[in-house]
Design a protein around this motif. Structure first.
Motif, mmCIF file in Angstrom:
data_model
loop_
_atom_site.group_PDB
_atom_site.id
_atom_site.type_symbol
_atom_site.label_atom_id
_atom_site.label_comp_id
_atom_site.label_asym_id
_atom_site.label_seq_id
_atom_site.Cartn_x
_atom_site.Cartn_y
_atom_site.Cartn_z
ATOM 1 N N GLY A 197 5.445 46.887 13.588
ATOM 2 C CA GLY A 197 4.800 47.069 14.882
ATOM 3 C C GLY A 197 4.923 48.498 15.359
ATOM 4 O O GLY A 197 4.860 49.433 14.574
ATOM 5 N N PHE A 198 5.137 48.682 16.664
ATOM 6 C CA PHE A 198 5.279 50.029 17.191
ATOM 7 C C PHE A 198 6.127 50.012 18.458
ATOM 8 O O PHE A 198 6.279 48.975 19.118
ATOM 9 C CB PHE A 198 3.922 50.672 17.470
ATOM 10 N N ARG A 199 6.681 51.184 18.787
ATOM 11 C CA ARG A 199 7.505 51.340 19.981
ATOM 12 C C ARG A 199 7.245 52.708 20.596
ATOM 13 O O ARG A 199 6.762 53.617 19.923
ATOM 14 C CB ARG A 199 8.997 51.203 19.641
ATOM 15 N N ALA A 200 7.615 52.843 21.857
ATOM 16 C CA ALA A 200 7.550 54.128 22.536
ATOM 17 C C ALA A 200 8.796 54.298 23.382
ATOM 18 O O ALA A 200 9.370 53.311 23.876
ATOM 19 C CB ALA A 200 6.295 54.231 23.402
ATOM 20 N N TYR A 201 9.228 55.552 23.536
ATOM 21 C CA TYR A 201 10.465 55.857 24.241
ATOM 22 C C TYR A 201 10.265 57.078 25.129
ATOM 23 O O TYR A 201 9.462 57.959 24.828
ATOM 24 C CB TYR A 201 11.604 56.168 23.255
ATOM 25 N N ASN A 202 11.036 57.138 26.200
ATOM 26 C CA ASN A 202 11.158 58.364 26.986
ATOM 27 C C ASN A 202 11.995 59.356 26.192
ATOM 28 O O ASN A 202 13.052 58.998 25.655
ATOM 29 C CB ASN A 202 11.864 58.082 28.310
ATOM 30 N N CYS A 203 11.553 60.597 26.114
ATOM 31 C CA CYS A 203 12.358 61.626 25.454
ATOM 32 C C CYS A 203 13.588 61.975 26.273
ATOM 33 O O CYS A 203 14.683 62.137 25.726
ATOM 34 C CB CYS A 203 11.519 62.891 25.235
ATOM 35 N N ASP A 204 13.417 62.084 27.594
ATOM 36 C CA ASP A 204 14.491 62.599 28.428
ATOM 37 C C ASP A 204 14.213 62.159 29.876
ATOM 38 O O ASP A 204 13.251 62.628 30.483
ATOM 39 C CB ASP A 204 14.522 64.132 28.320
ATOM 40 N N THR A 205 14.927 61.216 30.380
ATOM 41 C CA THR A 205 16.093 60.524 29.874
ATOM 42 C C THR A 205 15.659 59.438 28.876
ATOM 43 O O THR A 205 14.677 58.719 29.104
ATOM 44 C CB THR A 205 16.853 59.893 31.056
ATOM 45 N N PHE A 206 16.439 59.297 27.792
ATOM 46 C CA PHE A 206 16.065 58.395 26.710
ATOM 47 C C PHE A 206 16.097 56.932 27.149
ATOM 48 O O PHE A 206 17.071 56.477 27.739
ATOM 49 C CB PHE A 206 17.025 58.595 25.534
#
Length: 402
Positions: free
Chosen positions: A64-73
């Protein structure tokens, strides 16, 4: 079938993003019936990408797929598939609900020649772009979708998915292409038709510029959001060059090292003062950019006429201290070196970005590693590690104390 309603983007600001423990488990039509929570599945990374403002990163997996905040993680989006869930490419549009997907991996979810446009808020696909050739990359602006193939780039209008332009390139297996974000019409850079050549398409003035950036094949590109400055690296990987896209002039040349390397990623800081680079040598470098970006106009003379002179405004000199050997010893000894470095495990492919805090760098690896580091602009040297996560593990297992 194309649904233009996805153009009404609902931008997900950082404080509005879902907590990292959330996983979408809803079932919907439009090929989403088997999107479920599967935290037990092993995750194999096929592709990493960072969004346009370096604020988020996306991970394409075999499941599948995911997304994240770079900063703050923290995790902001997650989709898992029961079967045949391989995603090969994933592109975000800032922090909006729009995601472009291309199948890939051991069991591709979609054909590798098709770009699927997913609306996270609607929980459904709202459009697709089908092609005869395999898609190598997808770049997004608020008004354009750019699809990169091995020998061609197609530019689509976001509002109706009509083709606006097609550009021929030299063989481009990495899908190299960058587009401006704050300029309308856009500036697009990509490999030209010759080895080491970069093509600049300025749609505002309908001008095309070719820059002979390197003697070897182009291996990596980065461009500032306003489309004015371009950083390039070749397959040799020893030198990185910064150009003015308006006239093609060389603004600065910096040296990563003396031995051959694969440059994986280049990134400009938001104030255009720093350039970060990662390579297969296991080192992330930060270089001091010495041109005066606000004063640069459409025509800029090269700043490399005296490469052995340090800029007085620079906090530290990264040039060799052996100017009297210039012309006798190789150019290596008078090259401009990085201000700061961070050591990683050699061979791991990593992307770099600049963090929200001053003088911080975000490093994201194909092994699931996340690092946040800080460099000293005055003293230079080794960066200080602030955070380290494994973003493929559950949240309670992901954090490593420093």
């Amino acid at each position: 079938m194309f649904n233009p309603s996805y153009l009404n983007f609902n931008y997900l600001l950082p404080e509005d993003l879902r907590p990292s423990t959330s996983t979408s488990t809803s079932t919907h039509s439009n090929n989403t019936t088997d999107m479920t929570s599967r935290p037990d599945l092993p995750a194999t990374i096929n592709h990493l990408s960072i969004n346009q403002d370096q604020g988020c990163f996306a991970v394409a997996l075999d499941t599948g797929f995911r997304a994240y905040n770079c900063d703050t993680f923290r995790q902001t989006m997650r989709r898992d598939f029961d079967t045949c869930g391989g995603i090969g490419l994933l592109s975000l549009l800032f922090r909006s609900n729009m995601v472009c997907l291309v199948g890939g991996g051991a069991q591709p979810r979609y054909p590798p020649n098709r770009v699927m446009i997913w609306d996270e808020q609607q929980n459904s696909f709202v459009g697709e772009l089908s092609h005869r050739s395999e898609v190598k990359n997808v770049k997004l602006r608020r008004d354009r979708i750019i699809v990169v193939f091995l020998h061609k780039i197609s530019v689509y209008n976001m509002s109706n998915l009509k083709v606006l332009d097609e550009i021929e390139t030299i063989a481009n297996p990495k899908g190299l292409c960058e587009v401006s974000q704050t300029v309308t019409p856009m500036v697009l850079v990509c490999p030209g038709l010759l080895k080491g050549q970069v093509r600049v398409e300025n749609y505002a003035c309908k001008r095309r510029k070719f820059i002979m950036a390197h003697a070897s094949q182009i291996a990596c590109l980065a461009m500032t959001p306003d489309g004015r400055f371009l950083a390039t690296a070749s397959s040799k990987g020893t030198l990185i060059r910064v150009f003015n896209t308006m006239d093609g002039s060389l603004l600065q040349e910096v040296r990563r090292g003396a031995d051959r390397a694969d440059i994986y990623s280049l990134a400009f800081s938001s104030n255009f003062k720093w350039l970060a680079a990662s390579s297969d040598k296991g080192t992330v470098h930060v270089f001091n950019l010495k041109f005066d970006s606000p004063s640069l106009g459409s025509t800029t003379s090269t700043l490399m006429s005296q490469p052995n002179l340090s800029n007085k405004s620079s906090p530290i000199s990264t040039l060799s201290t052996l100017p009297f050997f210039k012309g006798v010893l190789p150019k290596y000894f008078s090259s401009e070196w990085s201000v700061a470095q961070f050591r990683l495990r050699e061979g791991v492919q990593c992307l770099v970005a600049f963090g929200r805090e001053k003088n911080t760098v975000i490093i994201i690896g194909m092994d699931g590693s996340y690092y946040k580091c800080q460099f000293d602009p005055n003293e230079g040297g080794e960066m200080t590690q602030l955070e380290h996560f494994n973003f493929l593990k559950p949240e309670e297992e992901a954090f490593y104390k420093v």
